[in-house]
Scaffold this motif. Structure first.
Motif, PDB file in Angstrom:
ATOM      1  N   ALA A  92     -19.476 -13.872 -16.166  1.00  0.00           N
ATOM      2  CA  ALA A  92     -19.996 -12.633 -16.759  1.00  0.00           C
ATOM      3  C   ALA A  92     -19.245 -12.334 -18.050  1.00  0.00           C
ATOM      4  O   ALA A  92     -18.351 -11.475 -18.071  1.00  0.00           O
ATOM      5  CB  ALA A  92     -19.877 -11.472 -15.782  1.00  0.00           C
ATOM      6  N   PRO A  93     -19.541 -13.034 -19.133  1.00  0.00           N
ATOM      7  CA  PRO A  93     -18.882 -12.737 -20.407  1.00  0.00           C
ATOM      8  C   PRO A  93     -19.059 -11.264 -20.747  1.00  0.00           C
ATOM      9  O   PRO A  93     -20.142 -10.703 -20.573  1.00  0.00           O
ATOM     10  CB  PRO A  93     -19.606 -13.647 -21.408  1.00  0.00           C
ATOM     11  N   MET A  94     -17.984 -10.652 -21.233  1.00  0.00           N
ATOM     12  CA  MET A  94     -17.996  -9.200 -21.350  1.00  0.00           C
ATOM     13  C   MET A  94     -17.409  -8.732 -22.667  1.00  0.00           C
ATOM     14  O   MET A  94     -16.449  -9.304 -23.177  1.00  0.00           O
ATOM     15  CB  MET A  94     -17.204  -8.595 -20.185  1.00  0.00           C
ATOM     16  N   VAL A  95     -18.001  -7.672 -23.205  1.00  0.00           N
ATOM     17  CA  VAL A  95     -17.484  -6.994 -24.386  1.00  0.00           C
ATOM     18  C   VAL A  95     -17.297  -5.524 -24.026  1.00  0.00           C
ATOM     19  O   VAL A  95     -18.162  -4.921 -23.377  1.00  0.00           O
ATOM     20  CB  VAL A  95     -18.452  -7.130 -25.582  1.00  0.00           C
ATOM     21  N   VAL A  96     -16.158  -4.952 -24.419  1.00  0.00           N
ATOM     22  CA  VAL A  96     -15.874  -3.544 -24.117  1.00  0.00           C
ATOM     23  C   VAL A  96     -15.767  -2.762 -25.417  1.00  0.00           C
ATOM     24  O   VAL A  96     -15.014  -3.135 -26.319  1.00  0.00           O
ATOM     25  CB  VAL A  96     -14.563  -3.397 -23.315  1.00  0.00           C
ATOM     26  N   PHE A  97     -16.540  -1.684 -25.509  1.00  0.00           N
ATOM     27  CA  PHE A  97     -16.402  -0.733 -26.611  1.00  0.00           C
ATOM     28  C   PHE A  97     -15.484   0.388 -26.165  1.00  0.00           C
ATOM     29  O   PHE A  97     -15.682   0.969 -25.094  1.00  0.00           O
ATOM     30  CB  PHE A  97     -17.764  -0.147 -27.000  1.00  0.00           C
ATOM     31  N   VAL A  98     -14.498   0.708 -26.979  1.00  0.00           N
ATOM     32  CA  VAL A  98     -13.548   1.768 -26.647  1.00  0.00           C
ATOM     33  C   VAL A  98     -13.611   2.853 -27.714  1.00  0.00           C
ATOM     34  O   VAL A  98     -13.487   2.566 -28.909  1.00  0.00           O
ATOM     35  CB  VAL A  98     -12.101   1.226 -26.566  1.00  0.00           C
TER      36      VAL A  98
END
Length: 490
Positions: A92-98
């Protein structure tokens, strides 16, 4: 997991119309209970290295996406491809916006913790990288590499998931940016999970991510990412709002609303008031609620107070205390003079029309004389986890011609609040809100008369709507034809 199960799960994740995508029935929860649940009291230990294997994008793709976003060119990262061994996409490749400005000090600290877990390139600070840039350059980079025969890039693009660490407004911003993929026929659209950092966090509550930042946040971060890997995908309606007013007025709009040259109002409804020859239009999208009246007026005043004196509010609890105190000063609880036009009910300025499901005709709905705020609600969570519409009994639903409310049913639940005392009792579920209608589309005609301004808000972003004594202002709300995909945190 067998191959057929994997394929079935993939289909349910990425096809908006798939019957495998879960329908969402939302239940309101208290912030305190959510906080303890977020602490991970279930005893499940998540190994950092195992988690990284499941979400970490191969380095050459991370660098390619980074450069594509940095230089605003989807081809800028191709130099990182080079001579590669056979790379494999993670589960599950993931990108997080903070949103590093949310949650007091937590936003900045959380950003550092996330970068430790998944690498710098996969954690995007919204003050530096906008979600539209990720969509137009980062995802496009993967798509271009996939078109050149890179199977790892292709599989990463198909599996990628997005997590947003912020409040409801931040989540809505990211969802709106991802919605551009539908319009551009770029599929699949990544589903979205949430780490709640805002004040209300109603979107987060609605999909099982909790109502506040957990006490034991360091361990909770790993659990949140793990849930984002394994959580099923649900659908969420979104609603397009268009406001048309007499030309010549300059207004200060929240960032979720933009001026537009194309005013696509339904021409089938004739307004009761006069319609100007020239008009100014602005539009936006909301996911939780739209409201007009005293609740929006209080929210508008509170936002300006907080901007003028930021030292008053340093976190969600302080915000709520100040908000409650401020609302007592605005005539929301006590009406000193009912003859004052600014304090009369909304029926004096609002004409309401709705369209029901599978119906092309507009129907006028009477605005109750006692109502001073009208709310059109999409979720069951409103005002930090309350459910003002309520879990209505089947007999009542049948009597009123209503159906059970869901976040993906194509309907808005429209109710009224009479005054602050009524709203307070509704919020603690001692009494119910004033049920008005369920609608697949909503139109409000606002006629000024003695009123100079109306106050409106959507998803917690209020604005002051100037009104003309002679001409009508129209607000029209219709469902967006495609649904957003949300990861369930349950």
């Amino acid at each position: 997991m067998e191959g057929s199960e994997v394929q079935q799960k993939k289909n349910s994740m990425y096809k908006p119309s798939s019957p495998g995508v879960e329908s969402t029935r939302v239940a309101a929860r208290s912030s305190l209970v959510d906080s303890f649940r977020g602490c991970g009291l279930k005893g499940m230990r998540i190994v950092k290295e195992d988690l990284k294997k499941r979400i970490l994008i191969p380095e050459y793709l991370r660098l390619a996406m980074r450069d594509s976003i940095r230089f605003k060119n989807p081809n800028a990262g191709q130099e990182h491809v080079g001579d590669l061994k056979e790379e494999v996409a993670p589960e599950a490749p993931m990108v997080v916006f903070v949103n590093s400005k949310s949650g007091g000090r937590h936003g900045t600290v959380l950003k550092g913790r996330l970068q430790e877990l998944m690498g710098v390139e996969q954690v995007l600070d919204l003050s530096i990288v906008k979600p539209t840039e990720f969509v137009q350059y980062g995802l496009a980079c993967l798509e271009n590499l996939a078109a050149l025969g890179d199977n790892c890039a292709k599989e990463t693009r198909e599996k990628i998931r997005v997590v947003v660490a912020g409040g409801d407004g931040t989540v809505g911003w990211v969802l709106g940016s991802l919605a551009q993929l539908y319009k551009q026929n770029r599929f699949p659209v990544p589903p979205v999970g949430i780490i709640p950092l805002g004040t209300g966090n109603d979107l987060s509550r609605s999909f099982g991510w909790g109502g506040s930042f957990p006490f034991a946040w360091k361990s909770a971060v790993k659990r949140s990412l793990n849930k984002a890997v394994t959580g099923p995908v649900c659908r969420l309606d979104s609603w397009h709002i268009v406001v048309s007013m007499p030309a010549g007025e300059n207004m200060e709009l929240p960032h979720s609303l933009k001026y537009t040259d194309e005013c696509s109002l339904d021409q089938d409804l004739v307004v009761e008031g006069e319609w100007p020859e020239k008009s100014t239009c602005f539009e936006g999208v909301f996911y939780n609620y739209f409201s007009i009246g005293m609740d929006a007026k209080v929210a508008y005043g509170f936002h300006h107070l907080r901007n003028e004196k930021p030292y008053l509010a340093h976190g969600p609890i302080a915000n709520k205390v100040i908000y409650s105190g401020y609302s007592c000063t605005q005539g929301w609880f006590c009406t000193p003079c009912i003859s004052d036009p600014s304090l009369r009910g909304l029926k004096n300025i609002v004409r309401m029309y709705i369209r029901k499901v599978n119906c092309s005709e507009w129907e006028q709905i009477r605005v109750p004389s006692s109502v001073r705020a009208i709310v059109a609600l999409n979720l069951h969570n409103y005002g930090s986890g309350r459910d003002p519409w309520g879990n209505l009994k089947p007999e009542y639903l049948e009597k009123r011609g209503f159906v059970e409310a869901h976040a993906d049913d194509g309907l808005l639940e429209i109710f009224g609040l009479k005054q602050g005392w009524h709203a307070s009792f509704v919020m603690v579920e001692l009494i119910s809100a004033k049920h008005i209608a369920q609608a697949a589309a909503l139109r409000l005609e606002i006629r000024g008369g003695e009123w100079r301004n109306a106050y409106l808000q959507m998803d917690g972003e209020p604005w002051k709507q100037k009104m003309d004594k002679k001409y009508s202002t129209l607000v029209e709300i219709k469902r967006v034809p495609f649904q957003s995909l949300m990861i369930s945190g349950e």
